[in-house]
Enzyme design. Structure first.
Site, PDB file in Angstrom:
ATOM      1  CG  ASP A  96     -30.159   7.107 -19.840  1.00 14.60           C
ATOM      2  OD1 ASP A  96     -30.530   7.692 -20.867  1.00 14.60           O
ATOM      3  OD2 ASP A  96     -30.551   7.401 -18.696  1.00 14.60           O
ATOM      4  CG  ASP A 153     -34.413  11.892 -23.629  1.00 10.77           C
ATOM      5  OD1 ASP A 153     -35.580  12.174 -23.928  1.00 10.77           O
ATOM      6  OD2 ASP A 153     -33.785  12.474 -22.740  1.00 10.77           O
TER       7      ASP A 153
HETATM    8  N1  GLY Z   1     -32.365  12.891 -20.333  1.00  7.62           N
HETATM    9  C1  GLY Z   1     -31.367  13.174 -21.243  1.00  7.62           C
HETATM   10  C2  GLY Z   1     -31.216  14.605 -21.529  1.00  7.62           C
HETATM   11  O1  GLY Z   1     -31.037  15.368 -20.599  1.00  7.62           O
HETATM   12  O2  GLY Z   1     -31.291  14.991 -22.668  1.00  7.62           O
END
Ligand code: GLY
Length: 406
Positions: A117, A177
């Site tokens: 992230d 993601d």
């Molecule tokens: N894990 C990132 C999202 O909730 O899209």
């Protein structure tokens, strides 16, 4: 008196929140929506200080942002919203606040990576800050963040390990993601950083395309790999309804992430992947144009929506418009992105005076019963981005068409 009446009439004509929805059709003016969003952001900043943390969501029946610490994966979105508000308004006070909320995220760039992230956190904050100010200090943080993210790369697999803490559950995992965080690596490779970051990002995108994009043109949330051989073991869901279902936001990360991978590499396979994920998403949208949190939830039409997925996909579609040469396809994705933004800018989705957020109706982690049908900060971030992209595209493509139709 006449002046007050005139002002009131103008407000009612341009307002996105019609007081009598049934009787008076809603109107859409890009600048008015942006001005309103800027005003809301300024107002929130009157009472929210960086010592309180970073907005993440607004709990049911409350009005103010619930905040989290700098290490939360959502910490970069609020500084990003302020940077976008500054970009549109040029308000120096917003710039000052954007700088204040950006600053604490340097810790992410300079401490060991515990998940992928870093890209969301640092590129949405420092990335926008650098783009808008050219501040050399920001560039240093971005370059360091890219190197930190790259420490999670495993050359035997050819991808970044997205969630080191989830290896017990998914083995060596790479999630859809994570496609969004490659932009930081591509950017660093061409802005004075290590050139290998480009190869890492390209390899990651290729392996994701080959295994996490499914044959039905939807995506797995999580791909599980053998850490030694790199073999793809299986796909899972984590935040979706089912392993083989279409989790709306995951599909959005794919549309946007592969468009950026094409922009940065010129590899047409990434372009085709982004297009087919976009087409599948658009073909399955419900009538009002905003997706349910998962397209395959059997509770539809009672299932909650996910405005954040609509905002992410709108950004991805506008990225495609910038990259495509075929005029028909450009027009198709432009109209589709505009429709998503328009729906989000209706009284159904705008939060108005209800709370501090810009948008209502996002869903974070349904299987965990967390953040269901609430405002979430990344919906606001990608909504602001989509509005600004639409404005830029409208100006360069056919601004009459954008504004006249609304
Ligand atoms: N894990 C990132 C999202 O909730 O899209």
């Amino acid at each position: 008196m006449t002046r007050i009446f005139l002002l009131l009439s103008v407000f009612l004509i341009v307002s996105c929140k019609s007081p009598k929805k049934e009787e008076q059709p809603e109107t859409f003016s890009l600048d008015k929506v942006l001005e309103n969003n800027v005003r809301k952001t300024q107002k929130t900043l009157e009472t929210l200080s960086v010592n309180q943390g970073f907005p993440r969501n607004i709990e049911k029946d409350t009005k103010d942002w619930h905040t989290v610490g700098v290490r939360d994966w959502c910490s970069g979105f609020w500084p990003g919203v302020i940077w976008y508000a500054y970009e549109f308004s040029k308000d120096e006070n917003l710039k000052k606040h954007a700088e204040i909320f950006t600053k604490p995220l340097d810790t992410i760039a300079y401490s060991p990576a515990d998940n992928h992230d870093i890209g969301f956190m640092v590129y949405c904050s420092y990335g926008n800050g650098y783009r808008l100010t050219g501040n050399e200090e920001y560039k240093k943080v971005l370059l360091s963040a890219a190197d930190t993210l790259a420490t999670l790369y495993n050359p035997k697999v050819g991808t970044i390990l997205s969630w080191p803490s989830q290896k017990h559950k998914f083995k060596y995992n790479t999630i859809i993601d994570n496609m969004m965080n490659l932009e930081l690596l591509f950017w660093a490779a061409k802005n004075g950083g290590n050139k290998e970051l480009y190869d890492i990002a390209k390899s990651h995108a290729t392996k994701t395309m080959d295994h996490i994009v499914r044959k039905d043109n939807a995506v797995y949330h999580v791909g599980s790999f053998d850490e030694e051989t790199g073999e793809f073991l299986r796909g899972y869901t984590h935040q979706g309804y089912d392993h083989e279902s279409m989790w709306a936001r995951g599909q959005g990360w794919g549309v946007y992430g592969f468009a950026v991978a094409y922009r940065e590499t010129g590899d047409s396979a990434f372009l085709e992947t982004s297009k087919k994920l976009a087409d599948h998403f658009l073909n399955r949208l419900p009538e009002d144009g905003v997706p349910y949190w998962d397209f395959d939830d059997p509770k539809i039409p009672e299932a909650p929506k996910d405005a954040s997925a609509a905002a992410v996909v709108a950004c991805g579609l506008f990225e495609l418009v910038n990259l495509l040469e075929n005029e028909e396809l450009k027009a198709k994705y432009f109209e589709a992105g505009k429709k998503l933004v328009q729906e989000l800018s209706s009284s159904e989705y705008l939060s108005g005076d209800e709370n501090q957020a810009l948008l209502l109706h996002s869903t974070g982690h349904y299987p965990k019963n967390s953040e269901i049908d609430v405002p979430i900060i990344y919906a606001d971030y990608y909504y602001m981005e989509a509005l600004l992209r639409l404005k830029k595209l409208g100006e360069s493509i056919d601004s009459e068409k954008v504004l006249a139709k609304n």
